[in-house]
Write a protein that holds these residues in place. Sequence first.
Motif, PDB file in Angstrom:
ATOM      1  N   LEU A   1     -52.358 -13.325 -25.503  1.00 27.06           N
ATOM      2  CA  LEU A   1     -51.369 -14.396 -25.392  1.00 27.06           C
ATOM      3  C   LEU A   1     -50.070 -13.761 -24.913  1.00 27.06           C
ATOM      4  O   LEU A   1     -49.565 -12.820 -25.538  1.00 27.06           O
ATOM      5  CB  LEU A   1     -51.148 -15.097 -26.739  1.00 27.06           C
ATOM      6  CG  LEU A   1     -50.125 -16.239 -26.724  1.00 27.06           C
ATOM      7  CD1 LEU A   1     -50.614 -17.377 -25.831  1.00 27.06           C
ATOM      8  CD2 LEU A   1     -49.876 -16.746 -28.144  1.00 27.06           C
ATOM      9  N   GLU A   2     -49.536 -14.248 -23.816  1.00 24.46           N
ATOM     10  CA  GLU A   2     -48.294 -13.697 -23.281  1.00 24.46           C
ATOM     11  C   GLU A   2     -47.524 -14.767 -22.534  1.00 24.46           C
ATOM     12  O   GLU A   2     -48.088 -15.766 -22.076  1.00 24.46           O
ATOM     13  CB  GLU A   2     -48.561 -12.503 -22.372  1.00 24.46           C
ATOM     14  CG  GLU A   2     -49.311 -12.830 -21.104  1.00 24.46           C
ATOM     15  CD  GLU A   2     -49.400 -11.632 -20.161  1.00 24.46           C
ATOM     16  OE1 GLU A   2     -48.417 -10.893 -20.048  1.00 24.46           O
ATOM     17  OE2 GLU A   2     -50.458 -11.454 -19.537  1.00 24.46           O
TER      18      GLU A   2
ATOM     19  N   LEU B   1     -37.089  -5.279 -26.866  1.00 26.80           N
ATOM     20  CA  LEU B   1     -36.317  -6.025 -27.857  1.00 26.80           C
ATOM     21  C   LEU B   1     -36.947  -6.003 -29.239  1.00 26.80           C
ATOM     22  O   LEU B   1     -36.258  -5.815 -30.238  1.00 26.80           O
ATOM     23  CB  LEU B   1     -36.136  -7.483 -27.410  1.00 26.80           C
ATOM     24  CG  LEU B   1     -35.361  -7.740 -26.124  1.00 26.80           C
ATOM     25  CD1 LEU B   1     -35.298  -9.231 -25.861  1.00 26.80           C
ATOM     26  CD2 LEU B   1     -33.961  -7.152 -26.203  1.00 26.80           C
ATOM     27  N   ARG B   2     -38.270  -6.195 -29.287  1.00 26.09           N
ATOM     28  CA  ARG B   2     -38.922  -6.386 -30.589  1.00 26.09           C
ATOM     29  C   ARG B   2     -40.333  -5.829 -30.567  1.00 26.09           C
ATOM     30  O   ARG B   2     -41.045  -5.935 -29.567  1.00 26.09           O
ATOM     31  CB  ARG B   2     -38.988  -7.873 -30.948  1.00 26.09           C
ATOM     32  CG  ARG B   2     -39.573  -8.160 -32.313  1.00 26.09           C
ATOM     33  CD  ARG B   2     -39.787  -9.655 -32.524  1.00 26.09           C
ATOM     34  NE  ARG B   2     -40.176  -9.946 -33.894  1.00 26.09           N
ATOM     35  CZ  ARG B   2     -41.423  -9.853 -34.360  1.00 26.09           C
ATOM     36  NH1 ARG B   2     -42.399  -9.473 -33.549  1.00 26.09           N
ATOM     37  NH2 ARG B   2     -41.700 -10.132 -35.627  1.00 26.09           N
ATOM     38  N   THR B   3     -40.747  -5.232 -31.689  1.00 27.39           N
ATOM     39  CA  THR B   3     -42.116  -4.769 -31.887  1.00 27.39           C
ATOM     40  C   THR B   3     -42.706  -5.479 -33.107  1.00 27.39           C
ATOM     41  O   THR B   3     -41.957  -5.886 -34.018  1.00 27.39           O
ATOM     42  CB  THR B   3     -42.164  -3.247 -32.109  1.00 27.39           C
ATOM     43  OG1 THR B   3     -41.448  -2.925 -33.310  1.00 27.39           O
ATOM     44  CG2 THR B   3     -41.550  -2.508 -30.929  1.00 27.39           C
ATOM     45  N   PRO B   4     -44.020  -5.632 -33.188  1.00 27.54           N
ATOM     46  CA  PRO B   4     -44.624  -6.322 -34.348  1.00 27.54           C
ATOM     47  C   PRO B   4     -44.685  -5.460 -35.595  1.00 27.54           C
ATOM     48  O   PRO B   4     -44.947  -5.966 -36.683  1.00 27.54           O
ATOM     49  CB  PRO B   4     -46.028  -6.674 -33.848  1.00 27.54           C
ATOM     50  CG  PRO B   4     -46.320  -5.679 -32.791  1.00 27.54           C
ATOM     51  CD  PRO B   4     -45.011  -5.364 -32.139  1.00 27.54           C
TER      52      PRO B   4
ATOM     53  N   PHE C   1     -50.350 -14.136 -36.024  1.00 28.17           N
ATOM     54  CA  PHE C   1     -50.309 -13.587 -34.663  1.00 28.17           C
ATOM     55  C   PHE C   1     -48.990 -13.866 -33.941  1.00 28.17           C
ATOM     56  O   PHE C   1     -48.537 -13.062 -33.129  1.00 28.17           O
ATOM     57  CB  PHE C   1     -51.504 -14.096 -33.844  1.00 28.17           C
ATOM     58  CG  PHE C   1     -51.402 -15.526 -33.407  1.00 28.17           C
ATOM     59  CD1 PHE C   1     -50.985 -15.859 -32.137  1.00 28.17           C
ATOM     60  CD2 PHE C   1     -51.737 -16.565 -34.272  1.00 28.17           C
ATOM     61  CE1 PHE C   1     -50.896 -17.170 -31.716  1.00 28.17           C
ATOM     62  CE2 PHE C   1     -51.654 -17.876 -33.875  1.00 28.17           C
ATOM     63  CZ  PHE C   1     -51.228 -18.186 -32.596  1.00 28.17           C
ATOM     64  N   LEU C   2     -48.333 -15.000 -34.232  1.00 25.00           N
ATOM     65  CA  LEU C   2     -47.074 -15.294 -33.553  1.00 25.00           C
ATOM     66  C   LEU C   2     -45.972 -14.316 -33.968  1.00 25.00           C
ATOM     67  O   LEU C   2     -45.056 -14.037 -33.184  1.00 25.00           O
ATOM     68  CB  LEU C   2     -46.647 -16.732 -33.834  1.00 25.00           C
ATOM     69  CG  LEU C   2     -47.461 -17.822 -33.128  1.00 25.00           C
ATOM     70  CD1 LEU C   2     -46.957 -19.204 -33.518  1.00 25.00           C
ATOM     71  CD2 LEU C   2     -47.419 -17.643 -31.615  1.00 25.00           C
TER      72      LEU C   2
ATOM     73  N   ARG D   1     -51.127  -1.422 -20.589  1.00 22.09           N
ATOM     74  CA  ARG D   1     -52.007  -1.013 -21.703  1.00 22.09           C
ATOM     75  C   ARG D   1     -51.290  -0.139 -22.732  1.00 22.09           C
ATOM     76  O   ARG D   1     -51.933   0.576 -23.488  1.00 22.09           O
ATOM     77  CB  ARG D   1     -53.250  -0.267 -21.188  1.00 22.09           C
ATOM     78  CG  ARG D   1     -54.189  -1.102 -20.348  1.00 22.09           C
ATOM     79  CD  ARG D   1     -55.484  -0.341 -20.074  1.00 22.09           C
ATOM     80  NE  ARG D   1     -56.399  -1.122 -19.268  1.00 22.09           N
ATOM     81  CZ  ARG D   1     -56.456  -1.066 -17.948  1.00 22.09           C
ATOM     82  NH1 ARG D   1     -55.637  -0.249 -17.304  1.00 22.09           N
ATOM     83  NH2 ARG D   1     -57.314  -1.797 -17.275  1.00 22.09           N
ATOM     84  N   GLU D   2     -49.976  -0.241 -22.826  1.00 19.56           N
ATOM     85  CA  GLU D   2     -49.251   0.591 -23.786  1.00 19.56           C
ATOM     86  C   GLU D   2     -49.187  -0.040 -25.161  1.00 19.56           C
ATOM     87  O   GLU D   2     -49.057   0.669 -26.165  1.00 19.56           O
ATOM     88  CB  GLU D   2     -47.835   0.866 -23.273  1.00 19.56           C
ATOM     89  CG  GLU D   2     -47.023   1.793 -24.167  1.00 19.56           C
ATOM     90  CD  GLU D   2     -45.587   1.974 -23.695  1.00 19.56           C
ATOM     91  OE1 GLU D   2     -44.844   2.696 -24.364  1.00 19.56           O
ATOM     92  OE2 GLU D   2     -45.225   1.393 -22.657  1.00 19.56           O
ATOM     93  N   ILE D   3     -49.259  -1.380 -25.265  1.00 22.52           N
ATOM     94  CA  ILE D   3     -49.012  -2.056 -26.536  1.00 22.52           C
ATOM     95  C   ILE D   3     -50.248  -2.780 -27.032  1.00 22.52           C
ATOM     96  O   ILE D   3     -51.138  -3.129 -26.266  1.00 22.52           O
ATOM     97  CB  ILE D   3     -47.829  -3.029 -26.410  1.00 22.52           C
ATOM     98  CG1 ILE D   3     -48.095  -4.063 -25.305  1.00 22.52           C
ATOM     99  CG2 ILE D   3     -46.552  -2.281 -26.119  1.00 22.52           C
ATOM    100  CD1 ILE D   3     -46.977  -5.082 -25.159  1.00 22.52           C
ATOM    101  N   GLY D   4     -50.271  -2.991 -28.359  1.00 21.66           N
ATOM    102  CA  GLY D   4     -51.364  -3.677 -28.999  1.00 21.66           C
ATOM    103  C   GLY D   4     -52.419  -2.693 -29.482  1.00 21.66           C
ATOM    104  O   GLY D   4     -52.278  -1.473 -29.343  1.00 21.66           O
ATOM    105  N   PRO D   5     -53.499  -3.227 -30.052  1.00 24.35           N
ATOM    106  CA  PRO D   5     -53.692  -4.643 -30.410  1.00 24.35           C
ATOM    107  C   PRO D   5     -52.965  -5.004 -31.705  1.00 24.35           C
ATOM    108  O   PRO D   5     -52.814  -4.164 -32.587  1.00 24.35           O
ATOM    109  CB  PRO D   5     -55.204  -4.745 -30.580  1.00 24.35           C
ATOM    110  CG  PRO D   5     -55.634  -3.389 -31.011  1.00 24.35           C
ATOM    111  CD  PRO D   5     -54.706  -2.419 -30.333  1.00 24.35           C
ATOM    112  N   GLY D   6     -52.519  -6.248 -31.800  1.00 25.45           N
ATOM    113  CA  GLY D   6     -51.863  -6.727 -32.999  1.00 25.45           C
ATOM    114  C   GLY D   6     -50.661  -5.885 -33.386  1.00 25.45           C
ATOM    115  O   GLY D   6     -49.793  -5.567 -32.579  1.00 25.45           O
TER     116      GLY D   6
END
Length: 783
Positions: A680-681, A752-755, A723-724, A653-658
Motif C-alpha cells: 500500500l503506497e 519524515l517517519r518510520t514505523p 498497518f496504517l 527495496r530498502e524499507i519494510g516489511p511492516g
Amino acid sequence: MYHFLLSLNIKNSHIKNIFKYYPFILVVIFLPSCAINKYLPENKILLTKNSVILKKSELTRKQVDRDRIRYVVPNPHYGLAKGNLYFYFKHSDPDDTTAWDRFFIKKLSEKPMWYSEEDAEQGKNDLIKHLNASGYYQGEVSYEVKLDGKKAKVIYTVAAGKPLRIKSIEYYSQNSTIQHLLDSLKPSLKLQPGEPLDEQLLIPDQAKLIQTIQDAGFYQVNKSNFDYYYEDSTGQNIILKCDVLPQVGQDEMKKYTISGVNVYTVDRLSSTQFGSDTVLDKIHYRNGYKNQALKPTILKKYLQFAPGDLYSLSALQRTRNTFQNLGIYRSVSVLPEIIGDDSLNLNIFLPPVKRQYVQADLEGSYVTNKDQAAGNKLFEVRLALQYRHRNVFKGAEQFTVTVVPNIGLQLVKGKLLVPWGLNLQTSLTIPRFIEIGFVKFARNLNLISSKFYNEIKNGSRTRFGIGSVYDLFYYYNLNNGNSERSVQRETKINFGYEYTKDNRIFFRFNPIGFDYLNYDLSQGFSDVAPPFLLKSFEDRLLAGVFLKEISADINNQYLNSNVSRILLGFESSGIETGIADLFTKKTVIPRISRFLRFEGDGRYTWRLSSKDQIGVRLATGIALPFGSGDNSIPFVRQFYVGGPNSIRGWAIREIGPGAVKNEQSNGNRFSFFQTGNFKLEFGSEYRFDIFSVFKGAILLDGGNVWLLKKDPLQLGGELSTKFLSQMYLSSGLGLRLDFNFFLFRFDTGIKLRTPYLNERGNHLYRTTKLNDLQFNLSLGLPF
C-alpha cells in the motif's frame, strides 16, 4: 532517441544541517504572492475567485450536474500561490522592454483576471442560460461581490427551482422507413417522460437518431432536419414533439447507394494528380494496387461496405477505426462524394507510415551509497535496441525484436561487484482475433462476460511473445582474491490478445503463459541468506493455460481538463495443476509456483491553472500463494516500495516489511531485499512552472509492504490491524527539465517517519546531514 537515467545516494559527513534550508526554499517559492498589492493599478480590481453556491434542488442531486454548473463561470487560478502574478506585474510596465522583461513575461508570468460589473453580469447570464438548457426555466441567479482592497471575490447563488418536465415525446416523419426507425428507437432514448427537458440528454438522443437513420441509407440527414417544439403545456409538464423534415428544397428523404469505392495512398489534402487506376473486385485503387500497404485481398476484408450497398454511417466509422487501429497509416479518412440523385462514392485515403524502424534508448544509473550491497550498483549502463516491422506480411502484422544489454560496476567494502545481463524479447502481433478455444471456454464459465468476449473477438489483436532474461552477478574480493558468481535466468512464452476501446481503454489478456525462473546462487549467498529469502529464489515455473494475465489501462479527461488514469493487473500461476491435484495423490508438476496476484494503481491530476497542477497516486497489491503450506511467491513477483517512482525518501527495496527495521548500518548484506506480499503506497506532488523548461515540485509520499503471515526472522513484518500506523513517510523538493518530448526529473527525498521507534522513543526521522537525504534523477514523471 537517447535517454539517461540517474539515481543518486550521496553521503558527505562534512555537510550538515541541510534540512534547515528546506522551509526556507518553500518561503522563497511563495513569498512573491504577498508582494503583488503594490503593483495593482489604481483603476482595476484583481479577481481572485468566482464561486458558485447551489441551493438544494433536483438539478444538484448528482455530482456531474453540480460540476457542470460550476464550470460555466471561469474560476481564476494563479500559479505558485499568485507568485506568477508577481512576475507579471514586476515586468509588464510599459517601460519594461528589455530581453529580460520579455523573458519573464513569456516564460514565467501569468495574466490576471480583472473584476468588472459587466463580467459579473455576464457570468450571471451564462448561469441562467445553462439552467434553461437543463430545463429549469424558472431558475434564478444572484451574485455578491466581496471587496478586499484591490481584490474581489464574486459569489454566485443559484436557485434552480422546478424543471420543465416531459409529459410525453412524439417523433414524426412523412417517410415510412424513418418513422419506423423513430418508433423502434423511442424506448431506448435517454430523454423519457418524467425527465426535465435537458439538452444534455436531448443532444445525444438526436445523435443516436441521426446515426440510425443514416445507417439506413439516408446520408443527408443531420441535425438541421430536426424541428423541435412543444404544446399542451400544463403547469410544468409539456408534450415534446419533433418533425424530421426533408432537406431544404427537397420534397422527400432520399436513400443513397454506394456506387464506387476509391482507395488512395495519399492523405486527403495532397495533390489530386494520381497515377494508374487499377480495379480489383470493384474497388478502384487510384495509385495502383501495388502501392498499397495491405494486400488487396486483406484490404477488402477490412471494408465494412461494398459497391451496391446502401450507405451506412456505422459501416463507414467501423472501417475508418479498423484501418486507423492497424498502425500502418499516418491518418485515415473516409469521405462520401455524391455523384447522382441517389448514389455516392466513398473515397478512402490511406497514407502509409514507414514500415521499418530502429530505436535506441540509452539509460544509466549511478549510486554512491557504499552501504548498499547486491541489487544496487555503483554504475550501470543499459542500452535498449528495438527493431520493429509494422507490416511484415502486408497484412498489418507487427514484428518486434528488443535487445537490452546492461553492465554495472560497484565497489563495496573491498569487494568488486560486476553485474551484467541481457534481455531479449520478440513478439508478433496479428491484427485479428485467433480463436483457440480457451477464451470461449472462459466465457462459458462466466469468467469473462459475453460482451467482453464479443469485443475481444471483433476488435482485438492476437499477440505471440517469446523472451529470455539473463542476469549475472560477479563478486570479487580485492583483499583475498576470492570470487563468487550468481546467475538468474527467466524464459517467457505467452499468447494472448490486445484490445483498445474508445482510444482511452487498453486491455491485454493472456490466457496462455509460461515463465521459467532458474537460479545458480553463489555459495556465499546461500550460506548467509535468510531461509525466507532463499525460498523465493528457488527454480520455479509460472504457468497458466487458461487465465494467465489480464491488465487494463483506463484514461479519462474531464470537463475541467483534470485527468485520471487507472492501471489494473491480475496474474495467476498453477490454477490448472491445483485443480488436477484434487484428483491425484501426488502433486502435479511440484516445481510450479501457485499464486494469485492483483495490483491496482490509481492516478489523478488536478489542473489548478495553465502552469500549476496537483498529482496524486494510490497503489496497492496483494499476492496470495495457494496449495501446499510451504509454497511461496517468487522474489520477482513480490512487492516492494522505495525509489524514484515510489517513496522517494528511501532507495528501492530498502524499507519494510511492516515494522521491521532495516539494519543497514550494521553491514547487513540483505538490507535492500525488503519485499512483501501486500503493498500500500501513495504519492503526491504540487507541480509548478519556474521559468523556461525548468519546473518545480513539492513532494509527499508514503507506504510500506507487509507479509501475509508471521515470520520468526521478520517479527513485526506481518499485516495486522495496525498497518496504517506502519506507513513510512517522506517529503522533498523536485526540479524538472521539461523538453516536451522527454523530461529529466531530479527529486530530493526527505525522510519524515518510520514505523519503528527511534532512540528518542518516537517515529520521526531526524534529518541532520546530507547523507540522510535520498537524491533521485530519472526520466519522466513518476505518475
